[in-house]
Design an enzyme around this catalytic site. Sequence first.
Site, PDB file in Angstrom:
ATOM      1  N   ASP A  33       0.858  -1.192   0.000  1.00 56.71           N
ATOM      2  CA  ASP A  33       0.000   0.000   0.000  1.00 56.71           C
ATOM      3  C   ASP A  33       0.895   1.244   0.000  1.00 56.71           C
ATOM      4  OD1 ASP A  33      -3.224   0.530   1.089  1.00 56.71           O
ATOM      5  OD2 ASP A  33      -1.805   2.208   1.034  1.00 56.71           O
ATOM      6  N   ALA A  83      -6.399   1.785  -5.204  1.00 60.45           N
ATOM      7  CA  ALA A  83      -7.054   2.693  -6.144  1.00 60.45           C
ATOM      8  C   ALA A  83      -7.275   4.044  -5.500  1.00 60.45           C
ATOM      9  CB  ALA A  83      -8.414   2.122  -6.571  1.00 60.45           C
ATOM     10  N   SER A  85     -10.352   6.260  -4.969  1.00 56.23           N
ATOM     11  CA  SER A  85     -11.703   5.690  -4.908  1.00 56.23           C
ATOM     12  C   SER A  85     -12.842   6.708  -4.779  1.00 56.23           C
ATOM     13  CB  SER A  85     -11.773   4.709  -3.728  1.00 56.23           C
ATOM     14  OG  SER A  85     -11.674   5.422  -2.501  1.00 56.23           O
ATOM     15  N   THR A 125     -16.027  -2.037  -9.534  1.00 53.03           N
ATOM     16  CA  THR A 125     -17.210  -1.363  -8.981  1.00 53.03           C
ATOM     17  C   THR A 125     -18.381  -1.415  -9.960  1.00 53.03           C
ATOM     18  OG1 THR A 125     -18.056   0.861  -8.515  1.00 53.03           O
ATOM     19  CG2 THR A 125     -16.068   0.764  -9.805  1.00 53.03           C
ATOM     20  N   ASP A 126     -19.595  -1.366  -9.417  1.00 55.17           N
ATOM     21  CA  ASP A 126     -20.778  -1.302 -10.290  1.00 55.17           C
ATOM     22  C   ASP A 126     -20.824   0.020 -11.063  1.00 55.17           C
ATOM     23  OD1 ASP A 126     -21.408   0.423  -8.179  1.00 55.17           O
ATOM     24  OD2 ASP A 126     -23.371  -0.467  -7.759  1.00 55.17           O
ATOM     25  N   GLU A 127     -20.018   1.009 -10.633  1.00 51.69           N
ATOM     26  CA  GLU A 127     -20.080   2.327 -11.293  1.00 51.69           C
ATOM     27  C   GLU A 127     -19.590   2.259 -12.742  1.00 51.69           C
ATOM     28  OE1 GLU A 127     -19.018   5.690  -8.853  1.00 51.69           O
ATOM     29  OE2 GLU A 127     -19.494   4.580  -7.030  1.00 51.69           O
ATOM     30  N   TYR A 150     -13.524   8.746 -12.175  1.00 46.33           N
ATOM     31  CA  TYR A 150     -13.273   7.562 -11.341  1.00 46.33           C
ATOM     32  C   TYR A 150     -13.768   6.304 -12.038  1.00 46.33           C
ATOM     33  CZ  TYR A 150     -14.383   3.971  -7.862  1.00 46.33           C
ATOM     34  OH  TYR A 150     -14.515   2.771  -7.207  1.00 46.33           O
ATOM     35  N   LYS A 154     -11.758   2.985 -13.596  1.00 49.53           N
ATOM     36  CA  LYS A 154     -11.995   1.603 -13.158  1.00 49.53           C
ATOM     37  C   LYS A 154     -12.434   0.738 -14.343  1.00 49.53           C
ATOM     38  CE  LYS A 154     -11.959   0.167  -9.431  1.00 49.53           C
ATOM     39  NZ  LYS A 154     -10.864  -0.431  -8.612  1.00 49.53           N
ATOM     40  N   ASN A 179     -22.107   0.090  -3.463  1.00 50.64           N
ATOM     41  CA  ASN A 179     -21.554   0.979  -2.420  1.00 50.64           C
ATOM     42  C   ASN A 179     -21.385   0.263  -1.085  1.00 50.64           C
ATOM     43  OD1 ASN A 179     -22.741   2.911  -4.448  1.00 50.64           O
ATOM     44  ND2 ASN A 179     -21.949   4.393  -2.976  1.00 50.64           N
ATOM     45  N   ASN A 180     -20.167   0.279  -0.576  1.00 55.19           N
ATOM     46  CA  ASN A 180     -19.862  -0.349   0.715  1.00 55.19           C
ATOM     47  C   ASN A 180     -20.021   0.650   1.863  1.00 55.19           C
ATOM     48  OD1 ASN A 180     -17.419  -2.935   0.393  1.00 55.19           O
ATOM     49  ND2 ASN A 180     -18.623  -2.126  -1.276  1.00 55.19           N
ATOM     50  N   LEU A 190     -20.262   9.168   1.807  1.00 54.52           N
ATOM     51  CA  LEU A 190     -21.474   9.733   2.413  1.00 54.52           C
ATOM     52  C   LEU A 190     -21.756   9.265   3.849  1.00 54.52           C
ATOM     53  CD1 LEU A 190     -23.944  11.544   2.140  1.00 54.52           C
ATOM     54  CD2 LEU A 190     -25.162   9.610   1.136  1.00 54.52           C
ATOM     55  N   TYR A 207     -26.539  16.199  -1.960  1.00 56.35           N
ATOM     56  CA  TYR A 207     -26.421  16.757  -3.313  1.00 56.35           C
ATOM     57  C   TYR A 207     -27.773  16.773  -4.023  1.00 56.35           C
ATOM     58  CZ  TYR A 207     -21.372  15.653  -2.822  1.00 56.35           C
ATOM     59  OH  TYR A 207     -20.077  15.559  -2.410  1.00 56.35           O
TER      60      TYR A 207
HETATM   61  P1  NAD Z   1      -9.854   3.522  -0.091  1.00 59.89           P
HETATM   62  O1  NAD Z   1      -9.709   4.832  -0.799  1.00 59.89           O
HETATM   63  O2  NAD Z   1     -10.373   3.489   1.297  1.00 59.89           O
HETATM   64  O3  NAD Z   1      -8.452   2.760  -0.080  1.00 59.89           O
HETATM   65  C1  NAD Z   1      -7.594   2.713  -1.184  1.00 59.89           C
HETATM   66  C2  NAD Z   1      -6.250   2.187  -0.702  1.00 59.89           C
HETATM   67  O4  NAD Z   1      -5.377   2.110  -1.841  1.00 59.89           O
HETATM   68  C3  NAD Z   1      -5.561   3.094   0.320  1.00 59.89           C
HETATM   69  O5  NAD Z   1      -5.035   2.323   1.373  1.00 59.89           O
HETATM   70  C4  NAD Z   1      -4.466   3.761  -0.486  1.00 59.89           C
HETATM   71  O6  NAD Z   1      -3.328   4.114   0.313  1.00 59.89           O
HETATM   72  C5  NAD Z   1      -4.130   2.679  -1.488  1.00 59.89           C
HETATM   73  N1  NAD Z   1      -3.514   3.209  -2.714  1.00 59.89           N
HETATM   74  C6  NAD Z   1      -3.926   4.268  -3.449  1.00 59.89           C
HETATM   75  N2  NAD Z   1      -3.095   4.471  -4.491  1.00 59.89           N
HETATM   76  C7  NAD Z   1      -2.143   3.506  -4.405  1.00 59.89           C
HETATM   77  C8  NAD Z   1      -1.018   3.174  -5.203  1.00 59.89           C
HETATM   78  N3  NAD Z   1      -0.702   3.895  -6.293  1.00 59.89           N
HETATM   79  N4  NAD Z   1      -0.260   2.108  -4.847  1.00 59.89           N
HETATM   80  C9  NAD Z   1      -0.554   1.379  -3.729  1.00 59.89           C
HETATM   81  N5  NAD Z   1      -1.600   1.664  -2.941  1.00 59.89           N
HETATM   82  C10 NAD Z   1      -2.395   2.710  -3.277  1.00 59.89           C
HETATM   83  O7  NAD Z   1     -10.768   2.641  -1.065  1.00 59.89           O
HETATM   84  P2  NAD Z   1     -11.862   1.541  -0.712  1.00 59.89           P
HETATM   85  O8  NAD Z   1     -13.168   2.201  -0.534  1.00 59.89           O
HETATM   86  O9  NAD Z   1     -11.331   0.644   0.322  1.00 59.89           O
HETATM   87  O10 NAD Z   1     -11.918   0.768  -2.113  1.00 59.89           O
HETATM   88  C11 NAD Z   1     -11.025  -0.311  -2.382  1.00 59.89           C
HETATM   89  C12 NAD Z   1     -11.288  -0.819  -3.786  1.00 59.89           C
HETATM   90  O11 NAD Z   1     -12.649  -1.237  -3.905  1.00 59.89           O
HETATM   91  C13 NAD Z   1     -11.070   0.226  -4.879  1.00 59.89           C
HETATM   92  O12 NAD Z   1     -10.446  -0.406  -5.969  1.00 59.89           O
HETATM   93  C14 NAD Z   1     -12.462   0.683  -5.235  1.00 59.89           C
HETATM   94  O13 NAD Z   1     -12.524   1.094  -6.574  1.00 59.89           O
HETATM   95  C15 NAD Z   1     -13.250  -0.592  -5.013  1.00 59.89           C
HETATM   96  N6  NAD Z   1     -14.669  -0.408  -4.651  1.00 59.89           N
HETATM   97  C16 NAD Z   1     -15.008   0.442  -3.631  1.00 59.89           C
HETATM   98  C17 NAD Z   1     -16.345   0.563  -3.299  1.00 59.89           C
HETATM   99  C18 NAD Z   1     -16.776   1.449  -2.148  1.00 59.89           C
HETATM  100  O14 NAD Z   1     -17.982   1.603  -1.907  1.00 59.89           O
HETATM  101  N7  NAD Z   1     -15.872   2.041  -1.384  1.00 59.89           N
HETATM  102  C19 NAD Z   1     -17.333  -0.161  -3.990  1.00 59.89           C
HETATM  103  C20 NAD Z   1     -16.931  -1.023  -5.018  1.00 59.89           C
HETATM  104  C21 NAD Z   1     -15.604  -1.134  -5.334  1.00 59.89           C
HETATM  105  P1  TYD Z   2     -20.303   8.477  -2.154  1.00 58.34           P
HETATM  106  O1  TYD Z   2     -20.277   7.946  -0.759  1.00 58.34           O
HETATM  107  O2  TYD Z   2     -19.307   9.503  -2.554  1.00 58.34           O
HETATM  108  O3  TYD Z   2     -20.252   7.205  -3.122  1.00 58.34           O
HETATM  109  P2  TYD Z   2     -20.450   7.125  -4.741  1.00 58.34           P
HETATM  110  O4  TYD Z   2     -20.387   8.473  -5.310  1.00 58.34           O
HETATM  111  O5  TYD Z   2     -19.293   6.278  -5.143  1.00 58.34           O
HETATM  112  O6  TYD Z   2     -21.776   6.460  -4.931  1.00 58.34           O
HETATM  113  O7  TYD Z   2     -21.749   9.062  -2.426  1.00 58.34           O
HETATM  114  C1  TYD Z   2     -22.923   8.282  -2.237  1.00 58.34           C
HETATM  115  C2  TYD Z   2     -24.118   9.097  -2.695  1.00 58.34           C
HETATM  116  O8  TYD Z   2     -24.267  10.218  -1.813  1.00 58.34           O
HETATM  117  C3  TYD Z   2     -23.954   9.703  -4.082  1.00 58.34           C
HETATM  118  O9  TYD Z   2     -25.224   9.709  -4.724  1.00 58.34           O
HETATM  119  C4  TYD Z   2     -23.493  11.121  -3.828  1.00 58.34           C
HETATM  120  C5  TYD Z   2     -24.177  11.461  -2.510  1.00 58.34           C
HETATM  121  N1  TYD Z   2     -23.461  12.395  -1.620  1.00 58.34           N
HETATM  122  C6  TYD Z   2     -24.146  13.480  -1.058  1.00 58.34           C
HETATM  123  O10 TYD Z   2     -25.360  13.686  -1.313  1.00 58.34           O
HETATM  124  N2  TYD Z   2     -23.465  14.305  -0.221  1.00 58.34           N
HETATM  125  C7  TYD Z   2     -22.141  14.129   0.071  1.00 58.34           C
HETATM  126  O11 TYD Z   2     -21.556  14.946   0.836  1.00 58.34           O
HETATM  127  C8  TYD Z   2     -21.447  12.996  -0.484  1.00 58.34           C
HETATM  128  C9  TYD Z   2     -19.993  12.761  -0.210  1.00 58.34           C
HETATM  129  C10 TYD Z   2     -22.168  12.162  -1.330  1.00 58.34           C
END
Ligand code: NAD
Ligand code: TYD
Length: 335
Positions: A33, A83, A85, A125-127, A150, A154, A179-180, A190, A207
């Site tokens: 990382d 990533a 993210s 991601t589903d995005e 983003y 991906k 979304n996790n 959010l 938003y």
């Molecule tokens: P996060 O932003 O919390 O963590 C990302 C991690 O990657 C961090 O620890 C960061 O230091 C590391 N990182 C970033 N750039 C790097 C690089 N160049 N080399 C090595 N490490 C690096 O993200 P997350 O929410 O834990 O998401 C993890 C993965 O899951 C991502 O690939 C994201 O696209 C995917 N994902 C996230 C969600 C969500 O809801 N958060 C949903 C579906 C998929």
């Molecule tokens: P987010 O957690 O950024 O996830 P993603 O954009 O990857 O889905 O946002 C979740 C939803 O919430 C999205 O529709 C955008 C909205 N949102 C707000 O309304 N206010 C905020 O401050 C943030 C960060 C997100």
Amino acid sequence: MKLLITGGAGFIGSNFVQYMLKNYPEYEVVNLDALTYAGNLENLKKLENSQNYTFVKGDITDRATVDALFQKENFDAVVNFAAESHVDRSINEPDVFVSTNIMGTQVLLDVAKKYNTQKYVQVSTDEVYGSLDTDGSFTENSPIAPNSPYSASKASADLLVRSYYKTYNFPVNITRCSNNYGAYQFPEKLIPLMINNVREGREIPIYGDGQNVRDWIYVEDHSRALDRVLHDGKPGEIYNIGSNNEHSNLDMAKMLLNLMDAPESLITFVPDRKGHDFRYAIDASKISTELGWEPGYSFETGLQETVDWYRNNQDWLNHVVSGDYREYYSAYYSK
Ligand code: NAD
Ligand code: TYD
């Protein structure tokens, strides 16, 4: 099994590292990382004395570092979480999304192929499917139609992963999760942003009109699904992951405020995100039928556990929201 987990200091990666070490105590896990603003070793504090866990600080775009690590460790499998993210950051600074999410994935694929790694899992991601109207859900056959820098980065990475299967027969899987939410999520997203704002007595920025819909999954359910794909995913296959938990942002905000005994009057409508995807919804029947995965958490239980975790881990939150986060927050939300 010797497993490389990249991005294991982030939100989902750190959950998966702990999940794997707990459920497979005989496995060795190396976490690579770069520790960007989103990477936090406090997420992994419980593992400091673990014998079969190693942390390596390094960037997945740095081929020499990645190559040396593969040469030294001879990994059986790779799960790539690393990533950039956050959609809002990608709107303001897309460059680093292209670098980490696309170039970094290509470096990992190339090096893993060079060392004959037996399995490569790309956490996507589903995005990448873009946005839905009020009906229907994404299947693995839905067209790729990303709308933010983003999701475009991906989707590009997913296409590279696919190409390594088609061209070189390299054993890959791609997972596309919704979304996790859960413990250790950085409060730019959010749910933890709302929890932190309630804690600080701030408004809740929603938003647009708040009618955008997201399909929420508890992070531990995601880790369990990745376990299934890592062990039994068929080479070259894509698996959607989701738990049928659709809520509009406004309804979700009200639910959370209720749980936290905070007034709904904290909700403040702010200008919409550029290119804001209206709705995501995942059809997860393939992973359920083929790999026997089912979500374990209802939204109510998961959200309650999340709120409790943030309440009980205020030190973690205090550290995370000091410094850079405050600058990000005031720059982003003062526009
Ligand atoms: P996060 O932003 O919390 O963590 C990302 C991690 O990657 C961090 O620890 C960061 O230091 C590391 N990182 C970033 N750039 C790097 C690089 N160049 N080399 C090595 N490490 C690096 O993200 P997350 O929410 O834990 O998401 C993890 C993965 O899951 C991502 O690939 C994201 O696209 C995917 N994902 C996230 C969600 C969500 O809801 N958060 C949903 C579906 C998929
Ligand atoms: P987010 O957690 O950024 O996830 P993603 O954009 O990857 O889905 O946002 C979740 C939803 O919430 C999205 O529709 C955008 C909205 N949102 C707000 O309304 N206010 C905020 O401050 C943030 C960060 C997100």
